[in-house]
Motif scaffolding. Structure first.
Motif, short mmCIF file in Angstrom:
data_model
loop_
_atom_site.label_atom_id
_atom_site.label_comp_id
_atom_site.label_asym_id
_atom_site.label_seq_id
_atom_site.Cartn_x
_atom_site.Cartn_y
_atom_site.Cartn_z
N SER A 156 38.71 52.94 38.94
CA SER A 156 39.23 54.30 38.80
C SER A 156 38.55 55.25 39.77
CB SER A 156 39.02 54.80 37.35
OG SER A 156 39.72 53.99 36.43
N ASP A 187 42.44 58.79 47.02
CA ASP A 187 43.52 59.77 46.96
C ASP A 187 43.00 61.16 47.33
OD1 ASP A 187 46.46 59.71 45.96
OD2 ASP A 187 45.66 61.55 45.07
N ASP A 229 39.89 54.65 43.27
CA ASP A 229 41.27 55.17 43.38
C ASP A 229 41.26 56.68 43.54
OD1 ASP A 229 44.23 55.41 42.85
OD2 ASP A 229 43.47 56.30 40.99
N LEU A 265 44.70 47.49 38.96
CA LEU A 265 45.33 48.81 39.04
C LEU A 265 46.60 48.65 39.86
CD1 LEU A 265 45.35 51.92 38.70
CD2 LEU A 265 44.05 52.04 40.83
N ARG A 266 47.73 48.99 39.26
CA ARG A 266 49.02 48.88 39.95
C ARG A 266 49.42 50.26 40.46
NH1 ARG A 266 51.30 43.93 38.56
NH2 ARG A 266 50.09 42.84 36.96
N VAL A 267 49.70 50.33 41.74
CA VAL A 267 50.01 51.62 42.36
C VAL A 267 51.31 51.52 43.15
CG1 VAL A 267 47.62 52.39 42.51
CG2 VAL A 267 48.58 51.04 44.36
N PRO A 306 43.85 51.60 35.11
CA PRO A 306 43.36 50.23 35.33
C PRO A 306 43.20 49.49 34.01
CG PRO A 306 42.05 51.83 36.58
CD PRO A 306 42.93 52.62 35.66
N ASP A 316 50.48 56.62 43.50
CA ASP A 316 50.72 56.99 42.11
C ASP A 316 50.39 55.79 41.23
OD1 ASP A 316 51.41 58.40 39.91
OD2 ASP A 316 53.56 58.44 40.28
N PRO A 317 49.33 55.85 40.41
CA PRO A 317 48.99 54.70 39.55
C PRO A 317 50.10 54.41 38.55
CG PRO A 317 47.15 56.23 39.72
CD PRO A 317 48.34 56.93 40.31
#
Length: 316
Positions: free
Chosen positions: A200, A207, A203, A58-60, A269, A264-265
């Protein structure tokens, strides 16, 4: 007349030079080949018995809402009016707190509310027939060995948020590149769809946790500022209070927005197309190289014992 691969002069030398080592390896090449074959066989067995794992990433990036206003606005001005000395400490950015929250007990407690995740992670302790957690059968030999070594045997506890926190802290990896604004959060699992679900969930929980904390903090600040405005008469103080109140209202509005609050994703994922562990080529190569070094070690030890026996025999 001498036998073996050493001359009498070489056998009396303490250090073994490169030429002598090469002669040892050549003379004992059958041992080295057998060791390499054994190492390769172990690698093949490992590849056949190993559980292949996929990497889910997952890139955030920092959310646009997670500015300094979300942290409390003009806190120094508010503290000055309240008579509090803040020093030079700066509050952590919501994005930094998000990365830490992924391994926190609060996030684990939120993720643990999903029974499907808990039953999947601790499947060996879930009895589907009775639909409850059961203590796995204790290995008496293992407990005896631990007691002998002085390792404590702890009483079993049903899977809960604390155990899930330990698991998340050990398996969720956070990779930050100073040259990139994107942080990679990764997790490995044999089932890529479950890995996506777990990442997910973590994440969203992290948040939501920070959003709730920000809402609670700003609501408390707004209530204090509104009350203070009714009692402060000095114009300069009223101006600072009004400024800070506006910033807190803006921070609460951002925290109430539907978008991401802290992180902010950069897309959902995603799982790797193929398993990333174990890697067949790397595993096979490691088996060959490990067998090579083991065979070389055994060859040197064997030659040392033969030479030592020969020297002791000639000295009698």
């Amino acid at each position: 007349m001498t036998s073996g691969i050493f001359t009498p002069a070489e056998s009396n030398r303490s250090p073994i030079d490169l030429a002598s080592l090469l002669r040892i390896f050549w003379h004992r090449r059958l041992i080295i080949l057998v060791a390499m074959a054994f190492g390769l066989l172990l690698s093949i067995i490992l590849l056949h018995t190993a559980t292949y794992r996929y990497t889910i990433e997952l890139r955030v990036t920092p959310a646009s809402n997670s500015g300094s206003a979300a942290g409390g606005g003009n806190v120094s001005g508010l503290a000055a009016i309240a008579g509090i000395k803040m020093g030079n400490a700066q509050p952590a950015a919501p994005f930094e707190l998000y990365l830490e929250a992924l391994h926190s007990h609060e996030v684990a407690a939120m993720v643990a509310r999903d029974p499907a995740i808990m039953r999947r992670l601790f499947s060996s302790e879930w009895d589907s027939s009775s639909r409850k957690w059961v203590q796995p059968r204790a290995n008496g030999v293992l407990k005896a060995v631990k007691a002998l070594l002085g390792v404590p045997n702890y009483a079993w506890e049903a899977p809960d948020a604390a155990r899930l926190q330990d698991y998340l802290a050990a398996t969720i990896k956070v990779t930050q590149n100073p040259e990139s604004p994107i942080v990679v959060v990764s997790y490995e699992d044999p089932d890529p769809s479950f890995g996506v679900r777990l990442l997910s969930s973590a994440d969203r929980a992290a948040d939501a946790l920070l959003r709730a904390k920000a809402l609670d903090r700003t609501s408390s600040n707004i209530a204090y500022l509104a009350q203070k405005l009714n009692s402060v008469q000095l114009a300069e103080h009223r101006m600072v209070l009004a400024q800070t109140l506006a910033e807190q209202e803006r921070a609460r509005m951002m925290a109430n927005s539907r978008g991401a609050f802290a992180a902010d994703p950069f897309g959902p994922p995603t799982s790797s197309l193929r398993p990333t562990r174990p890697q067949p080529i790397t595993t096979l190569a490691a088996g060959l190289v490990g067998g090579l070094f083991f065979g070389m070690f055994i060859s040197v030890i064997k030659q040392y014992l033969i030479t030592r026996r020969r020297v002791l025999g000639s000295s009698i």
